[in-house]
Scaffold this motif. Structure first.
Motif, PDB file in Angstrom:
ATOM      1  N   PRO A   1     -16.759   4.464  12.026  1.00 55.89           N
ATOM      2  CA  PRO A   1     -16.713   3.294  13.174  1.00 55.89           C
ATOM      3  C   PRO A   1     -14.891   3.078  11.721  1.00 55.89           C
ATOM      4  N   TYR A   2     -14.014   4.023  11.508  1.00 51.90           N
ATOM      5  CA  TYR A   2     -13.253   3.551  10.991  1.00 51.90           C
ATOM      6  C   TYR A   2     -12.356   4.199  11.745  1.00 51.90           C
ATOM      7  N   GLY A   3     -12.579   5.452  12.820  1.00 51.84           N
ATOM      8  CA  GLY A   3     -12.359   6.167  13.783  1.00 51.84           C
ATOM      9  C   GLY A   3     -12.283   4.668  15.015  1.00 51.84           C
TER      10      GLY A   3
ATOM     11  N   GLY B   1       0.831  -1.305  -0.044  1.00 52.89           N
ATOM     12  CA  GLY B   1       0.232  -0.191  -0.131  1.00 52.89           C
ATOM     13  C   GLY B   1       1.035   1.290  -0.315  1.00 52.89           C
ATOM     14  N   PHE B   2       0.171   2.797   0.307  1.00 56.05           N
ATOM     15  CA  PHE B   2       0.854   3.308  -0.066  1.00 56.05           C
ATOM     16  C   PHE B   2       1.736   4.473   1.009  1.00 56.05           C
ATOM     17  N   ILE B   3       1.336   4.112   2.566  1.00 51.81           N
ATOM     18  CA  ILE B   3       2.385   4.334   3.166  1.00 51.81           C
ATOM     19  C   ILE B   3       3.507   2.965   3.461  1.00 51.81           C
ATOM     20  N   GLY B   4       2.517   1.506   4.118  1.00 52.98           N
ATOM     21  CA  GLY B   4       3.408   0.711   4.078  1.00 52.98           C
ATOM     22  C   GLY B   4       4.704   0.274   2.809  1.00 52.98           C
TER      23      GLY B   4
ATOM     24  N   GLY C   1      -0.584 -12.451   1.748  1.00 55.32           N
ATOM     25  CA  GLY C   1      -1.596 -13.054   2.484  1.00 55.32           C
ATOM     26  C   GLY C   1      -2.793 -12.037   2.944  1.00 55.32           C
ATOM     27  N   ASP C   2      -3.440 -13.111   4.325  1.00 52.87           N
ATOM     28  CA  ASP C   2      -4.250 -11.943   4.843  1.00 52.87           C
ATOM     29  C   ASP C   2      -3.816 -11.955   6.471  1.00 52.87           C
ATOM     30  N   VAL C   3      -4.078 -11.129   6.247  1.00 51.54           N
ATOM     31  CA  VAL C   3      -3.492  -9.904   7.979  1.00 51.54           C
ATOM     32  C   VAL C   3      -4.558 -11.197   9.222  1.00 51.54           C
TER      33      VAL C   3
ATOM     34  N   PHE D   1      -9.179  -2.429  -2.683  1.00 53.14           N
ATOM     35  CA  PHE D   1      -9.478  -0.666  -2.531  1.00 53.14           C
ATOM     36  C   PHE D   1      -9.836   0.527  -3.500  1.00 53.14           C
ATOM     37  N   TYR D   2      -8.491   0.248  -4.448  1.00 52.71           N
ATOM     38  CA  TYR D   2      -8.515   0.939  -5.359  1.00 52.71           C
ATOM     39  C   TYR D   2      -7.600  -0.058  -6.679  1.00 52.71           C
ATOM     40  N   ALA D   3      -6.947   0.980  -7.381  1.00 54.15           N
ATOM     41  CA  ALA D   3      -5.718  -0.023  -8.719  1.00 54.15           C
ATOM     42  C   ALA D   3      -4.957  -0.750  -7.958  1.00 54.15           C
TER      43      ALA D   3
ATOM     44  N   LEU E   1       4.188  -8.242   3.759  1.00 46.73           N
ATOM     45  CA  LEU E   1       2.660  -9.262   3.548  1.00 46.73           C
ATOM     46  C   LEU E   1       1.410  -7.968   3.437  1.00 46.73           C
ATOM     47  N   ASP E   2       0.756  -8.548   2.020  1.00 41.65           N
ATOM     48  CA  ASP E   2      -0.460  -7.886   1.532  1.00 41.65           C
ATOM     49  C   ASP E   2      -1.676  -8.917   1.066  1.00 41.65           C
ATOM     50  N   ASN E   3      -2.405  -8.685   1.250  1.00 44.81           N
ATOM     51  CA  ASN E   3      -3.561  -9.395   0.279  1.00 44.81           C
ATOM     52  C   ASN E   3      -4.074  -8.502  -0.784  1.00 44.81           C
TER      53      ASN E   3
ATOM     54  N   THR F   1     -12.876   1.611  15.011  1.00 44.60           N
ATOM     55  CA  THR F   1     -11.655   0.404  14.723  1.00 44.60           C
ATOM     56  C   THR F   1      -9.648   0.765  15.309  1.00 44.60           C
ATOM     57  N   LYS F   2      -9.764   2.199  15.157  1.00 43.11           N
ATOM     58  CA  LYS F   2      -8.348   3.191  15.087  1.00 43.11           C
ATOM     59  C   LYS F   2      -8.382   3.199  17.113  1.00 43.11           C
ATOM     60  N   VAL F   3      -9.218   3.222  17.775  1.00 44.35           N
ATOM     61  CA  VAL F   3      -8.922   3.191  18.495  1.00 44.35           C
ATOM     62  C   VAL F   3      -8.595   1.930  19.143  1.00 44.35           C
TER      63      VAL F   3
ATOM     64  N   ILE G   1      -1.419   0.101  -9.157  1.00 45.04           N
ATOM     65  CA  ILE G   1      -0.168   1.316  -8.127  1.00 45.04           C
ATOM     66  C   ILE G   1       0.668   0.549  -7.181  1.00 45.04           C
ATOM     67  N   LYS G   2       0.088  -0.954  -6.423  1.00 48.55           N
ATOM     68  CA  LYS G   2       0.418  -1.676  -5.631  1.00 48.55           C
ATOM     69  C   LYS G   2       1.628  -2.425  -5.952  1.00 48.55           C
ATOM     70  N   ARG G   3       1.448  -2.890  -7.593  1.00 48.89           N
ATOM     71  CA  ARG G   3       1.886  -3.609  -8.521  1.00 48.89           C
ATOM     72  C   ARG G   3       3.568  -2.747  -8.322  1.00 48.89           C
TER      73      ARG G   3
ATOM     74  N   MET H   1       0.295   8.213  -3.660  1.00 50.58           N
ATOM     75  CA  MET H   1      -0.275   8.336  -2.665  1.00 50.58           C
ATOM     76  C   MET H   1      -1.706   7.368  -3.611  1.00 50.58           C
ATOM     77  N   ARG H   2      -2.751   7.100  -2.785  1.00 45.37           N
ATOM     78  CA  ARG H   2      -4.373   6.431  -2.415  1.00 45.37           C
ATOM     79  C   ARG H   2      -4.454   7.581  -3.407  1.00 45.37           C
ATOM     80  N   PRO H   3      -5.397   7.124  -4.422  1.00 45.51           N
ATOM     81  CA  PRO H   3      -6.179   7.879  -5.225  1.00 45.51           C
ATOM     82  C   PRO H   3      -7.607   8.247  -5.101  1.00 45.51           C
TER      83      PRO H   3
ATOM     84  N   THR I   1      -3.222  12.796   8.077  1.00 47.14           N
ATOM     85  CA  THR I   1      -3.793  12.768   6.341  1.00 47.14           C
ATOM     86  C   THR I   1      -2.418  12.910   5.610  1.00 47.14           C
ATOM     87  N   VAL I   2      -2.075  11.675   5.196  1.00 47.95           N
ATOM     88  CA  VAL I   2      -0.872  11.247   4.376  1.00 47.95           C
ATOM     89  C   VAL I   2      -1.216  11.487   3.168  1.00 47.95           C
ATOM     90  N   TYR I   3       0.530  12.242   2.867  1.00 48.19           N
ATOM     91  CA  TYR I   3       0.306  13.048   0.691  1.00 48.19           C
ATOM     92  C   TYR I   3       1.932  12.366   0.658  1.00 48.19           C
TER      93      TYR I   3
HETATM   94  P1  NAD Z   1      -3.658   1.930   1.369  1.00 48.64           P
HETATM   95  O1  NAD Z   1      -4.813   1.139   1.479  1.00 48.64           O
HETATM   96  O2  NAD Z   1      -2.443   2.255   0.020  1.00 48.64           O
HETATM   97  O3  NAD Z   1      -2.607   0.298   2.661  1.00 48.64           O
HETATM   98  C1  NAD Z   1      -2.923  -0.838   3.248  1.00 48.64           C
HETATM   99  C2  NAD Z   1      -2.269  -1.678   2.783  1.00 48.64           C
HETATM  100  O4  NAD Z   1      -2.858  -2.928   3.187  1.00 48.64           O
HETATM  101  C3  NAD Z   1      -3.565  -2.281   1.175  1.00 48.64           C
HETATM  102  O5  NAD Z   1      -1.826  -2.746   0.079  1.00 48.64           O
HETATM  103  C4  NAD Z   1      -3.989  -2.948   1.117  1.00 48.64           C
HETATM  104  O6  NAD Z   1      -4.368  -4.397   0.702  1.00 48.64           O
HETATM  105  C5  NAD Z   1      -3.011  -3.810   2.879  1.00 48.64           C
HETATM  106  N1  NAD Z   1      -4.228  -4.436   3.062  1.00 48.64           N
HETATM  107  C6  NAD Z   1      -5.528  -4.346   3.771  1.00 48.64           C
HETATM  108  N2  NAD Z   1      -6.408  -5.025   4.399  1.00 48.64           N
HETATM  109  C7  NAD Z   1      -5.213  -6.483   5.024  1.00 48.64           C
HETATM  110  C8  NAD Z   1      -5.385  -7.626   4.930  1.00 48.64           C
HETATM  111  N3  NAD Z   1      -6.388  -8.087   5.764  1.00 48.64           N
HETATM  112  N4  NAD Z   1      -4.519  -8.162   5.212  1.00 48.64           N
HETATM  113  C9  NAD Z   1      -3.193  -7.657   4.280  1.00 48.64           C
HETATM  114  N5  NAD Z   1      -3.188  -6.749   3.734  1.00 48.64           N
HETATM  115  C10 NAD Z   1      -4.456  -5.558   3.726  1.00 48.64           C
HETATM  116  O7  NAD Z   1      -3.424   2.570   3.558  1.00 48.64           O
HETATM  117  P2  NAD Z   1      -2.773   3.991   3.846  1.00 48.64           P
HETATM  118  O8  NAD Z   1      -2.658   5.144   3.222  1.00 48.64           O
HETATM  119  O9  NAD Z   1      -1.290   3.095   2.929  1.00 48.64           O
HETATM  120  O10 NAD Z   1      -2.355   3.198   4.768  1.00 48.64           O
HETATM  121  C11 NAD Z   1      -1.363   2.430   5.721  1.00 48.64           C
HETATM  122  C12 NAD Z   1      -2.000   3.017   7.562  1.00 48.64           C
HETATM  123  O11 NAD Z   1      -2.117   3.668   7.868  1.00 48.64           O
HETATM  124  C13 NAD Z   1      -3.517   2.252   7.356  1.00 48.64           C
HETATM  125  O12 NAD Z   1      -3.317   1.306   8.505  1.00 48.64           O
HETATM  126  C14 NAD Z   1      -4.677   3.474   7.477  1.00 48.64           C
HETATM  127  O13 NAD Z   1      -4.949   3.441   8.745  1.00 48.64           O
HETATM  128  C15 NAD Z   1      -3.916   4.231   8.231  1.00 48.64           C
HETATM  129  N6  NAD Z   1      -3.628   6.274   8.261  1.00 48.64           N
HETATM  130  C16 NAD Z   1      -3.465   6.071   6.765  1.00 48.64           C
HETATM  131  C17 NAD Z   1      -3.888   7.286   6.785  1.00 48.64           C
HETATM  132  C18 NAD Z   1      -3.360   8.295   5.583  1.00 48.64           C
HETATM  133  O14 NAD Z   1      -3.507   9.699   5.388  1.00 48.64           O
HETATM  134  N7  NAD Z   1      -3.470   7.810   4.172  1.00 48.64           N
HETATM  135  C19 NAD Z   1      -3.816   8.464   7.653  1.00 48.64           C
HETATM  136  C20 NAD Z   1      -3.954   7.805   9.179  1.00 48.64           C
HETATM  137  C21 NAD Z   1      -3.660   6.429   9.424  1.00 48.64           C
END
Ligand code: NAD
Length: 328
Positions: free
Chosen positions: A153-155, A10-13, A65-67, A36-38, A30-32, A157-159, A41-43, A189-191, A183-185
């Motif tokens: 609900p997202y917030g 994903g974007f940040i990872g 694989g899946d967490v 959520f988006y194209a 590890l990523d599944n 899950t994070k708490v 970008i991950k490839r 970045m995510r589209p 908000t990371v950019y």
């Molecule tokens: P992202 O969607 O680009 O990255 C998340 C990655 O997790 C994706 O590649 C997705 O395929 C993978 N993933 C999702 N479910 C999975 C599962 N069950 N098993 C394995 N992999 C799985 O999002 P991001 O913007 O890179 O966010 C990364 C982290 O930072 C997330 O935890 C997000 O909640 C947190 N975060 C992001 C922002 C932001 O502005 N981008 C802000 C606050 C917190």
């Protein structure tokens, strides 16, 4: 050091894994490919990892694989010195539409990872939390002890994830630290986020669209700053068991952001407005004092500088990135 990055496609990872490889660490991602988006970008990100690993002669492994799958998670955690947990279903609106799925991934997935980590001798689990935990501002900028009253609900899950991490530290002695990203950019970045959206529309001479009146404010964080904080924490145990805000402290309104992008790319365009989206926070603004005092964190760019850099990157990568942004 061997680092496991969940959600590393994903974007940040993706940026974290790339930086750790550049620093000479072995990395497992590890990523599944959560749809959520194209996926392209991950490839692309995984290709970057492979190139950096080959140049630096470090070990790189991608595991699809899946967490939420205990066996897969046990297997990848087993080799890790540090676990950097980014996998999640990000996005507030998605969580309103699919609260059950978002809870499954963000809460059950995290518990699964913490369970596996407590059985091994990982030095630390660093978890991606979010400014969404705060919800309703009683005072700004948010300090870490501000009440958490998420409005999505997202917030929630994070708490919950943060509490789980703390409980694993207290009950099982598993070192954890949670980083509340604002908000990371940045590149790749995510589209579905405001900055990539505004840039893409303006470059195509389409008016940028604001949801709501544009008066909502955001603290935008350049992805390099998020990388720096995580990089420090690979070896720094001074904040184990705690939460830290990771932001820029340079918050601006969405109206101003749209104007910055529009004025640079297509000054003739009129900004358009649509109705506000539910469950979006009104204002976010980070105090980064605690992160500064504990781990020496310092935001590196103003929003104007960061947006300028993102636009440069976008234009240089337009050929492959833009079709993926627009198809997401
Ligand atoms: P992202 O969607 O680009 O990255 C998340 C990655 O997790 C994706 O590649 C997705 O395929 C993978 N993933 C999702 N479910 C999975 C599962 N069950 N098993 C394995 N992999 C799985 O999002 P991001 O913007 O890179 O966010 C990364 C982290 O930072 C997330 O935890 C997000 O909640 C947190 N975060 C992001 C922002 C932001 O502005 N981008 C802000 C606050 C917190």
């Amino acid at each position: 050091m061997h680092v496991l990055v969940t959600g590393g496609a994903g974007f940040i990872g993706g940026h974290l894994a790339e930086a750790f490889l550049e620093d000479g660490h072995d990395v497992t991602v590890l990523d599944n490919f959560e749809p959520f988006y194209a996926e392209g970008i991950k490839r692309h990100t995984l290709e970057v990892h492979r190139e950096v690993a080959a140049d630096g002669d470090v070990e790189y492994r991608f595991v699809e694989g899946d967490v939420r799958d205990p066996e897969t998670v046990r297997e990848v955690v087993d080799d890790a010195d540090v676990v950097v947990h980014q996998a999640a279903q990000a996005g507030v609106r998605e969580s309103v539409d699919n609260p059950q799925r978002v809870t499954d991934i963000n809460v059950d997935g995290t518990v699964n990872l913490l369970e596996a980590s407590k059985e091994t001798d990982v030095d630390r689990v660093i978890l991606a939390s979010s400014s969404s935990v705060y919800g309703k501002p009683r005072s700004l900028p948010y300090e870490e002890d501000h009440p958490t009253e998420p409005v999505s609900p997202y917030g929630v899950t994070k708490v919950t994830q943060e509490h789980m991490a703390r409980v694993y530290t207290e009950l099982h002695g598993l070192p954890t630290v949670c980083l509340r990203y604002f908000t990371v950019y940045g590149p790749r970045m995510r589209p579905n986020m405001a900055i990539s959206n505004f840039v893409s529309r303006c470059l195509n001479e389409e008016p940028p669209v604001i949801y709501g009146d544009g008066e909502q404010t955001r603290d935008f964080t350049y992805v390099d700053d998020v990388v720096d904080a995580n990089r420090t924490l690979l070896t720094d145990d001074s904040v184990d068991g705690e939460v830290l805000n990771i932001g820029s402290s340079d918050n601006i309104s969405i109206q101003e952001l749209a104007e910055v992008v529009r004025d640079q790319l297509a000054p003739e365009l009129e900004i358009e407005y649509e109705s506000a989206r539910e469950a979006d926070a009104e204002h976010t603004h980070a105090s980064v004092e605690k992160a500064n005092e504990t781990i020496g964190y310092e935001p590196s760019r103003t929003i104007t500088e960061g947006v300028g850099e993102f636009i440069e990157w976008y234009e240089a990568n337009r050929e492959w990135y833009e079709p993926l942004v627009r198809s997401s």
